[in-house]
Motif scaffolding. Structure first.
Motif, PDB file in Angstrom:
ATOM      1  N   GLN A 102      34.000  65.029  45.148  1.00  0.00           N
ATOM      2  CA  GLN A 102      34.595  64.273  44.037  1.00  0.00           C
ATOM      3  C   GLN A 102      35.504  63.189  44.609  1.00  0.00           C
ATOM      4  O   GLN A 102      36.305  63.452  45.511  1.00  0.00           O
ATOM      5  CB  GLN A 102      35.411  65.274  43.200  1.00  0.00           C
ATOM      6  N   LYS A 103      35.389  61.976  44.066  1.00  0.00           N
ATOM      7  CA  LYS A 103      36.231  60.888  44.562  1.00  0.00           C
ATOM      8  C   LYS A 103      37.660  61.020  44.005  1.00  0.00           C
ATOM      9  O   LYS A 103      37.842  61.148  42.795  1.00  0.00           O
ATOM     10  CB  LYS A 103      35.651  59.544  44.125  1.00  0.00           C
ATOM     11  N   GLU A 104      38.652  61.020  44.881  1.00  0.00           N
ATOM     12  CA  GLU A 104      40.053  60.991  44.439  1.00  0.00           C
ATOM     13  C   GLU A 104      40.467  59.526  44.233  1.00  0.00           C
ATOM     14  O   GLU A 104      40.940  59.163  43.191  1.00  0.00           O
ATOM     15  CB  GLU A 104      40.959  61.673  45.469  1.00  0.00           C
ATOM     16  N   TYR A 105      40.280  58.719  45.250  1.00  0.00           N
ATOM     17  CA  TYR A 105      40.465  57.271  45.108  1.00  0.00           C
ATOM     18  C   TYR A 105      39.769  56.578  46.266  1.00  0.00           C
ATOM     19  O   TYR A 105      39.452  57.203  47.284  1.00  0.00           O
ATOM     20  CB  TYR A 105      41.955  56.896  45.045  1.00  0.00           C
ATOM     21  N   SER A 106      39.519  55.296  46.096  1.00  0.00           N
ATOM     22  CA  SER A 106      38.922  54.540  47.192  1.00  0.00           C
ATOM     23  C   SER A 106      39.690  53.228  47.346  1.00  0.00           C
ATOM     24  O   SER A 106      40.482  52.854  46.476  1.00  0.00           O
ATOM     25  CB  SER A 106      37.437  54.261  46.932  1.00  0.00           C
ATOM     26  N   GLY A 107      39.466  52.568  48.446  1.00  0.00           N
ATOM     27  CA  GLY A 107      40.183  51.321  48.693  1.00  0.00           C
ATOM     28  C   GLY A 107      39.816  50.759  50.045  1.00  0.00           C
ATOM     29  O   GLY A 107      38.633  50.740  50.411  1.00  0.00           O
ATOM     30  N   TYR A 108      40.856  50.323  50.767  1.00  0.00           N
ATOM     31  CA  TYR A 108      40.639  49.662  52.058  1.00  0.00           C
ATOM     32  C   TYR A 108      41.523  50.278  53.129  1.00  0.00           C
ATOM     33  O   TYR A 108      42.676  50.631  52.871  1.00  0.00           O
ATOM     34  CB  TYR A 108      40.935  48.155  51.920  1.00  0.00           C
ATOM     35  N   LEU A 109      40.951  50.376  54.305  1.00  0.00           N
ATOM     36  CA  LEU A 109      41.750  50.866  55.432  1.00  0.00           C
ATOM     37  C   LEU A 109      42.821  49.839  55.750  1.00  0.00           C
ATOM     38  O   LEU A 109      42.562  48.627  55.716  1.00  0.00           O
ATOM     39  CB  LEU A 109      40.870  51.052  56.671  1.00  0.00           C
ATOM     40  N   ARG A 148      49.861  53.247  45.333  1.00  0.00           N
ATOM     41  CA  ARG A 148      49.951  53.578  43.912  1.00  0.00           C
ATOM     42  C   ARG A 148      51.119  54.535  43.654  1.00  0.00           C
ATOM     43  O   ARG A 148      51.590  55.221  44.560  1.00  0.00           O
ATOM     44  CB  ARG A 148      48.634  54.230  43.448  1.00  0.00           C
ATOM     45  N   ARG A 149      51.564  54.545  42.375  1.00  0.00           N
ATOM     46  CA  ARG A 149      52.697  55.387  42.003  1.00  0.00           C
ATOM     47  C   ARG A 149      52.282  56.608  41.179  1.00  0.00           C
ATOM     48  O   ARG A 149      53.133  57.283  40.606  1.00  0.00           O
ATOM     49  CB  ARG A 149      53.700  54.557  41.193  1.00  0.00           C
ATOM     50  N   SER A 150      50.968  56.847  41.097  1.00  0.00           N
ATOM     51  CA  SER A 150      50.489  58.001  40.329  1.00  0.00           C
ATOM     52  C   SER A 150      49.307  58.628  41.053  1.00  0.00           C
ATOM     53  O   SER A 150      48.750  58.026  41.984  1.00  0.00           O
ATOM     54  CB  SER A 150      50.075  57.551  38.935  1.00  0.00           C
ATOM     55  N   THR A 207      43.188  49.158  44.165  1.00  0.00           N
ATOM     56  CA  THR A 207      43.940  48.407  43.146  1.00  0.00           C
ATOM     57  C   THR A 207      45.423  48.636  43.395  1.00  0.00           C
ATOM     58  O   THR A 207      46.074  49.419  42.724  1.00  0.00           O
ATOM     59  CB  THR A 207      43.561  48.894  41.725  1.00  0.00           C
ATOM     60  N   PRO A 208      45.959  47.964  44.420  1.00  0.00           N
ATOM     61  CA  PRO A 208      47.329  48.264  44.840  1.00  0.00           C
ATOM     62  C   PRO A 208      48.373  47.789  43.829  1.00  0.00           C
ATOM     63  O   PRO A 208      48.202  46.746  43.195  1.00  0.00           O
ATOM     64  CB  PRO A 208      47.465  47.513  46.163  1.00  0.00           C
ATOM     65  N   GLU A 209      49.435  48.560  43.683  1.00  0.00           N
ATOM     66  CA  GLU A 209      50.554  48.218  42.796  1.00  0.00           C
ATOM     67  C   GLU A 209      51.749  47.835  43.663  1.00  0.00           C
ATOM     68  O   GLU A 209      51.735  48.000  44.879  1.00  0.00           O
ATOM     69  CB  GLU A 209      50.960  49.444  41.973  1.00  0.00           C
ATOM     70  N   GLU A 210      52.810  47.392  42.984  1.00  0.00           N
ATOM     71  CA  GLU A 210      54.051  47.145  43.716  1.00  0.00           C
ATOM     72  C   GLU A 210      54.975  48.344  43.522  1.00  0.00           C
ATOM     73  O   GLU A 210      54.874  49.051  42.512  1.00  0.00           O
ATOM     74  CB  GLU A 210      54.713  45.842  43.226  1.00  0.00           C
TER      75      GLU A 210
END
Ligand SMILES: [Ca+2]
Ligand SMILES: [Ca+2]
Length: 241
Positions: free
Chosen positions: A170-177, A72-74, A196-199
């Motif tokens: 508190q969750k900062e972000y979640s995703g996949y290893l 992510r970019r933010s 939610t990956p971005e380019e």
């Protein structure tokens, strides 16, 4: 005789008046001392409270944690963006070089063209390699961005194979290893890619490779299944407290 009795009475009265007055003053002094003691106790506890407050403010100002949000970019929530840029690392086909992914800022500063070397480590940009996955295959070969984020007054932990934080965090972000493919020459650390990956800025959808990101799964055995499961991409979450 009558006169001296009268004198004695007067003296006694006088004496009583003096002792009464002394007693009264003594009681006043005792009360004042009590009041002062109480005041000292109040001031003491107020001092302790205010020094506690000062300490907690100092801790908030002094302590901060930094983490990289891959993909992510933010930065999420109240996290402050330190910088954003491009995920990079050692080339998948090279045995040497960086085994860490690095978050390279979009605005590099160089010391000059004259400063170089023949023997070096190489860094490359990074791509998602998800074409064989049942999900997020649409980001295959896209270039991976990253953001370096700062939270004030909290510690941060990345938990592999969970997508929720433990109670009180508190969750900062979640995703996949994600990490490098298990049969590639280059090995890499395991990092938490945003779900939610971005380019990356200036992304090229083409396949240029470089440092690569693949999902991570479990090999059962020493690691017990259950609670772990084979053939399921591992989740991850970054939590703060
Ligand atoms: Ca690409
Ligand atoms: Ca590729």
């Amino acid at each position: 005789m009558v006169r001296s009795e009268f004198k004695m009475d007067a003296m006694e009265e006088n004496f009583k008046a003096i002792t009464d007055s002394i007693e009264e003053r003594f009681s006043d002094i005792t009360k004042t001392v009590e009041d002062l003691k109480n005041e000292i106790e109040t001031l003491k506890s107020a001092d302790v409270e205010s020094s506690k407050t000062v300490k907690s403010i100092q801790a908030d100002v002094a302590s901060s944690s930094i983490y990289t949000r891959w993909g992510r970019r933010s930065c999420p929530g109240d996290a402050e963006l330190v910088y954003k840029g491009f995920a990079g690392g050692g080339n998948y086909a090279q045995t040497g070089g960086s085994s860490s992914y690095v978050c390279l800022p979009k605005d590099p500063v160089f010391d000059g063209d004259g400063q170089k070397s023949k023997h070096v480590a190489f860094l490359y940009g990074a791509e998602y390699q998800t074409s064989t996955a049942t999900f997020l295959s649409n980001v295959q070969d896209k270039d991976v961005p990253c953001a370096v984020c700062r939270v004030i007054g909290r510690g941060v932990v990345m938990i592999p194979s969970r997508n929720t934080c433990y109670s009180g965090w508190q969750k900062e972000y979640s995703g996949y290893l994600m990490s490098e493919y298990y049969q590639h020459a280059s090995n890499k650390e395991v990092v938490c890619m945003d779900g939610t990956p971005e380019e990356a800025e200036g992304n090229d959808n083409g396949n240029q490779d470089g440092a690569l990101f693949y999902f991570v799964q479990i090999g059962c055995g020493t690691l017990k299944c259950p609670p772990y499961r084979e053939n399921v991409a591992l989740t991850c979450v970054v939590c703060s407290k």
